[in-house]
Motif scaffolding. Structure first.
Motif, mmCIF file in Angstrom:
data_model
loop_
_atom_site.group_PDB
_atom_site.id
_atom_site.type_symbol
_atom_site.label_atom_id
_atom_site.label_comp_id
_atom_site.label_asym_id
_atom_site.label_seq_id
_atom_site.Cartn_x
_atom_site.Cartn_y
_atom_site.Cartn_z
ATOM 1 N N SER A 343 37.760 49.251 51.828
ATOM 2 C CA SER A 343 38.616 49.838 50.795
ATOM 3 C C SER A 343 38.091 49.477 49.405
ATOM 4 N N LEU A 344 37.778 48.193 49.228
ATOM 5 C CA LEU A 344 37.290 47.737 47.925
ATOM 6 C C LEU A 344 35.883 48.279 47.644
ATOM 7 N N ILE A 345 35.047 48.236 48.676
ATOM 8 C CA ILE A 345 33.661 48.705 48.498
ATOM 9 C C ILE A 345 33.653 50.184 48.099
ATOM 10 N N SER A 346 34.465 51.005 48.781
ATOM 11 C CA SER A 346 34.439 52.433 48.438
ATOM 12 C C SER A 346 35.067 52.686 47.074
ATOM 13 N N ALA A 347 35.965 51.778 46.625
ATOM 14 C CA ALA A 347 36.541 51.928 45.283
ATOM 15 C C ALA A 347 35.429 51.814 44.240
ATOM 16 N N TYR A 348 34.527 50.870 44.441
ATOM 17 C CA TYR A 348 33.409 50.715 43.495
ATOM 18 C C TYR A 348 32.454 51.906 43.583
ATOM 19 N N LEU A 349 32.309 52.456 44.786
ATOM 20 C CA LEU A 349 31.451 53.646 44.936
ATOM 21 C C LEU A 349 32.040 54.811 44.135
ATOM 22 N N GLN A 350 33.367 55.024 44.300
ATOM 23 C CA GLN A 350 34.035 56.116 43.581
ATOM 24 C C GLN A 350 33.934 55.910 42.066
ATOM 25 N N ASN A 351 33.911 54.646 41.667
ATOM 26 C CA ASN A 351 33.883 54.306 40.249
ATOM 27 C C ASN A 351 32.460 54.338 39.668
ATOM 28 N N GLY A 352 31.495 54.642 40.533
ATOM 29 C CA GLY A 352 30.110 54.732 40.078
ATOM 30 C C GLY A 352 29.434 53.390 39.865
ATOM 31 N N GLN A 353 30.074 52.288 40.351
ATOM 32 C CA GLN A 353 29.464 50.953 40.176
ATOM 33 C C GLN A 353 28.678 50.610 41.453
ATOM 34 N N PHE A 354 27.504 51.231 41.549
ATOM 35 C CA PHE A 354 26.744 51.147 42.800
ATOM 36 C C PHE A 354 26.178 49.747 43.052
ATOM 37 N N GLY A 355 25.807 49.078 41.982
ATOM 38 C CA GLY A 355 25.301 47.712 42.139
ATOM 39 C C GLY A 355 26.374 46.810 42.734
ATOM 40 N N GLU A 356 27.618 47.020 42.304
ATOM 41 C CA GLU A 356 28.739 46.225 42.818
ATOM 42 C C GLU A 356 28.970 46.508 44.301
ATOM 43 N N VAL A 357 28.741 47.763 44.706
ATOM 44 C CA VAL A 357 28.875 48.135 46.124
ATOM 45 C C VAL A 357 27.936 47.270 46.953
ATOM 46 N N LEU A 358 26.689 47.168 46.488
ATOM 47 C CA LEU A 358 25.695 46.421 47.255
ATOM 48 C C LEU A 358 26.005 44.928 47.271
ATOM 49 N N SER A 359 26.468 44.391 46.131
ATOM 50 C CA SER A 359 26.734 42.942 46.143
ATOM 51 C C SER A 359 27.976 42.621 46.983
ATOM 52 N N LEU A 360 28.982 43.523 46.978
ATOM 53 C CA LEU A 360 30.153 43.299 47.841
ATOM 54 C C LEU A 360 29.778 43.372 49.327
ATOM 55 N N PHE A 361 28.831 44.248 49.618
ATOM 56 C CA PHE A 361 28.345 44.387 50.994
ATOM 57 C C PHE A 361 27.724 43.065 51.472
ATOM 58 N N GLU A 362 26.944 42.450 50.577
ATOM 59 C CA GLU A 362 26.345 41.145 50.895
ATOM 60 C C GLU A 362 27.444 40.104 51.094
ATOM 61 N N GLU A 363 28.422 40.127 50.149
ATOM 62 C CA GLU A 363 29.507 39.148 50.189
ATOM 63 C C GLU A 363 30.316 39.279 51.481
#
Length: 659
Positions: A343-363
DNA sequence: TTAGGGTTAG
C-alpha cells in the motif's frame, strides 16, 4: 445430559488441580461419570478440543483405550485437525491415510480442510477423486467444498461436472449446494448466469442473498447489488452484517459516498452489530471516497484494530495526497504484512517518487517481509519509469526463482512493460512470446510499448496477429495502435483503424484516441483536418489535444496560427503552465523577446509554475536523476562534453524546431 | 450418530 457434560469439564479441571482431595459435590458427579463409557467421554472431549497439543493427547487416549479402529471417534479427531483454525491439516491427512476404510464424514472433513487452506485447493479436488474411486458416495456436505475449490482453481469445466454429479445424486435441490454452484459462477465472473441460478432457488437463504449481492459488488455492478438489497424486504429477509459489508464494498469501488453514507445510516437504524469486518468496510468506504475525517473517526472508535484497519487508513491517506500522514501511520502500525507494505510502496509510485519505491522495497525485505506478486509488479513499474533495468533484472531473476513453474500473468505483463520501457524491446517480446496464457493486457502492453519505442510496423503486425487469433481488442489496444500509426507517419492506416474501432469493434473513441488522431494528422501537416476533428469531438479538448495541435503548428511553421490559437486558449485556461510555456517558446523562435518576457512575467505574477521535468539514466547499475540545465556538482564533469556532443548530434538528425 | 454456504486492506 448437556448439564452433566458441562460439569465434566469442571471435574476434569479439578482432577488436574486437586487430584487427592476432591470436594463432595465433584465426588457426586464423579460417581455419575461412571455411567458414561470411556468412548462417550472421549467424544465429548474431542468436541471441546482447544489445541493440537490437546488433540494429540486425546489421540494417545484413543490408542490406549484400543479405539484406533473406531471410525466415529477418529472422524471427530480428523475433523478438528482438518477444519479448525487451530488444527493441522497434515496431521489430519496422516491419521486419515492409516485408516483402512475412511467414511464419508472423514472425506468431507479433509476436502473442507483443503478447500479452506492456503496451500491451494487442488488437494481438495484430488481428495474428491479419491473419495469417488474408494466407492464412497458424496453427499450435500461434500459438493459445496469441492465447488469452492473449483472456483479458486478456475476449473469451470470441473464445476459443470460436479453439477452433473449433484443432479445424479439428487442433492442439487439442497440450498447449500445451490449456493455453492452460484458462488462458483460468481468466482468465474459469470455474474448473469449466477443470477439465473439465484432466481431458480425456491427457498433462498440469507446466504443466497448475500452471495448474489457480494457477486454484484465484486463485478462492480453497484446498482444491481442495491436493487437486490431492496428486494430482500419483499421476500421478508432481514440483512445481516455480511450484507452490509458487501454493499459498502460496492460503494467503495464506485467511490459513491452518498450511497455509502446511506448504508451507514441503515446499519445504525437496524441495530446490526458492527463487528470488526463491518467497521473496516466502513473505514475503507469513507477512505476511498476521500472522507478522511469520517475514516479517522471510525478508526479511532474501533477498539481492537487489525492489520486491515491500519492498512485501510494508510491507503486512504496515500490516495488522497497525504503521503506524509500515510508514512507516519505506517510507522505506528503494531503489525504489518505484505499488503501494508504494498500500500505504501504503490502510494510513492503514484506520487512519482520512484527512488522512494526502490528504497522502501529494500526496507521491506530487510524487515523480513517476503515481497509478493503485487510488490514486484509495483517495483517493476518504478524501474520502468526511471529506466532502472539493473533492479528490474534482479526482480526478474527473483520472480523466476520463486515461481518455478510459470510466472503469474500480471507479473509477466509488468516484466514485458519494464523491459520495453527500458529499451530492451527484444527481451520484452521474448517474454511476451513465452507467456502461455496471454491476456488482453499482455497484448496491449506489448503493442503500446512497441509503438512508444518507434517500432510502429511491429506494433501494427502484432495487432494483425491479434485479430487473426480472434482476440477482441479494447480501447487501450486502439490507443497503442493509433500511437503506432502516428509515430510511423501512417496517416491513411490511422484513419482506417480509427474508423474500424467504431464501425467493427463498437468502441466509442475516448479523448486519448482523438489525441492520437490529432497528433497523427498534425504531424502529417494536415492541420485543417486536425482542427475539424477537434470540432467533432463529443468532449472538451484538453491540454494534450491543444498541445498536439500547437506542436504541429511549430513543426510546420504555422507560427501565426499557433499564436492566435494559443492566445485564445490562454484566455480560457490562464493558469495552464503547459500553454504558457508553448507560447513563450513560440515568441522565442520568432525573436519576439519582449512578448516572451511579458508571458514569463504573467507566469511569475500569477504563480503559474513550470513543472520541472525529471529524467533518469542508468549507468552501470546506478540510476542518475537530472533536469534541464542541471549542473549539480555531484555529477562527474566528464558527463557534460558527452551531453554536448549528443545535443549536436541530435540537432543534425532531427528537423529544426522540434528540439 | 458427527458437519456446511456468504464479508474487509495493496
Amino acid at each position: 445430559m448437556s448439564v452433566i457434560l458441562r460439569l465434566l469439564t469442571v471435574v476434569g479441571s479439578h482432577r488436574k488441580c486437586h487430584a487427592t482431595t476432591l470436594p463432595p459435590l465433584t465426588f457426586f458427579f464423579t460417581r455419575q461419570l461412571q455411567s458414561f463409557s470411556s468412548q462417550e467421554i472421549l467424544h465429548y472431549r474431542l468436541q471441546r478440543c482447544s489445541s493440537m497439543a490437546h488433540l494429540k493427547l486425546l489421540h494417545a487416549h484413543i490408542v490406549v483405550l484400543g479405539l484406533s479402529q473406531e471410525n466415529f471417534t477418529l472422524g471427530k479427531l480428523i475433523s478438528f485437525a482438518a477444519v479448525d483454525e487451530r488444527g493441522d491439516i497434515d496431521y489430519a491427512a496422516l491419521v486419515f491415510n492409516r485408516i483402512p476404510q475412511p467414511n464419508r464424514f472423514m472425506f468431507n472433513s479433509l476436502i473442507r480442510g483443503y478447500s479452506n487452506g492456503s496451500r491451494g485447493p487442488s488437494e481438495a479436488i484430488a481428495m474428491y477423486r479419491e473419495m469417488l474411486s474408494s466407492g464412497v458416495s458424496p453427499n450435500e456436505f461434500t459438493l459445496p467444498f469441492v465447488l469452492k475449490a473449483c472456483a479458486v482453481e478456475s476449473s469451470h469445466w470441473l464445476s459443470t461436472l460436479l453439477h452433473g454429479h449433484g443432479i445424479k445424486l439428487g442433492i442439487c435441490s439442497h440450498v447449500c449446494v445451490q449456493n455453492a454452484l452460484m458462488n462458483a459462477l460468481i468466482g468465474f465472473r459469470m455474474t448473469s448466469d449466477a443470477r439465473k441460478l439465484f432466481d431458480e432457488i425456491d427457498e433462498k437463504s440469507l446466504v443466497s442473498w448475500n452471495s448474489m449481492i457480494g457477486g454484484y459488488s465484486r463485478a462492480g455492478q453497484t446498482m444491481e447489488a442495491f436493487n437486490l438489497f431492496r428486494r430482500m424486504k419483499e421476500f421478508r429477509v432481514g440483512p445481516d452484517e455480511i450484507t452490509f459489508v458487501s454493499l459498502l464494498s460496492a460503494c467503495s469501488q464506485a467511490r459513491d459516498s452518498d450511497l455509502g453514507m446511506l448504508v451507514h445510516l441503515f446499519i445504525e437504524m437496524t441495530g446490526v452489530q458492527a463487528d470488526l469486518i463491518l467497521r473496516n468496510a466502513l473505514l475503507d468506504m469513507y477512505g476511498k471516497c476521500g472522507h478522511l475525517d469520517s475514516a479517522e473517526k471510525i478508526f479511532r472508535q474501533t477498539p481492537e484494530k487489525n492489520v486491515i484497519s491500519w492498512t485501510s487508513l494508510v491507503t486512504a491517506y496515500a490516495r488522497h495526497g497525504c503521503i506524509k500522514s500515510a508514512r507516519e501511520l505506517f510507522a505506528q502500525m503494531p503489525i504489518r504484512n505484505a499488503v501494508s507494505w504494498n500500500s505504501l510502496i504503490s502510494a510513492y509510485l503514484q506520487n512519482g517518487q520512484f527512488g522512494e519505491v526502490l528504497s522502501l522495497f529494500e526496507e521491506m525485505q530487510d524487515s523480513g517481509f517476503i515481497p509478493d506478486e503485487a510488490t514486484l509488479a509495483t517495483v517493476l513499474s518504478a524501474c520502468a519509469q526511471i529506466g532502472d533495468i539493473a533492479t528490474g533484472k534482479r526482480i526478474h531473476a527473483y520472480a523466476c526463482e520463486t515461481n518455478l513453474i510459470a510466472l503469474p500473468i500480471a507479473l509477466a505483463n509488468s516484466l514485458i512493460a519494464m523491459y520495453a520501457k527500458c529499451g530492451e524491446v527484444a527481451t520484452a517480446l521474448d517474454i511476451f512470446r513465452e507467456v502461455q496464457c496471454k491476456n488482453l493486457v499482455s497484448w496491449n502492453i506489448a503493442m503500446g510499448c512497441l509503438a512508444l519505442q518507434g517500432c510502429g510496423a511491429e506494433a501494427i503486425e502484432l495487432f494483425r496477429e491479434m485479430e487473426a487469433l480472434g482476440i477482441q481488442p479494447d480501447g487501450i489496444t486502439f490507443t497503442g495502435l493509433l500511437t503506432a500509426c502516428s509515430h510511423s507517419g501512417l496517416i491513411n492506416l490511422g484513419r482506417y483503424y480509427f474508423e474500424r474501432m467504431m464501425s467493427v469493434h463498437s468502441i466509442p473513441p475516448e479523448i486519448e484516441h482523438y489525441a492520437c488522431m490529432i497528433d497523427l494528422l498534425g504531424r502529417g501537416g494536415l492541420l485543417e483536418e486536425a482542427i475539424m476533428l477537434v470540432g467533432t469531438m463529443p468532449m472538451r479538448a484538453d491540454i494534450v489535444i491543444w498541445g498536439s495541435l500547437l506542436g504541429a503548428c511549430r513543426i510546420h511553421k504555422f507560427a501565426e496560427m499557433g499564436r492566435v490559437l494559443l492566445k485564445q486558449l490562454l484566455e480560457l485556461l490562464p493558469h495552464s503552465s503547459g500553454l504558457c510555456v508553448l507560447l513563450s517558446n513560440l515568441y522565442s523562435e520568432a525573436g519576439r523577446w519582449e512578448d516572451r518576457r511579458k508571458i514569463r512575467k504573467i507566469m511569475n505574477d500569477t504563480g503559474v509554475a513550470k513543472c520541472d521535468a525529471i529524467s533518469y539514466i542508468e549507468i552501470d547499475g546506478l540510476v542518475y536523476e537530472f533536469m534541464v540545465d542541471d549542473r549539480r556538482s555531484r555529477w562527474p564533469n566528464s558527463i557534460y562534453p558527452v551531453l554536448d556532443r549528443l545535443t549536436d548530434h541530435l540537432k543534425l538528425e532531427v528537423p529544426s524546431g522540434t528540439l
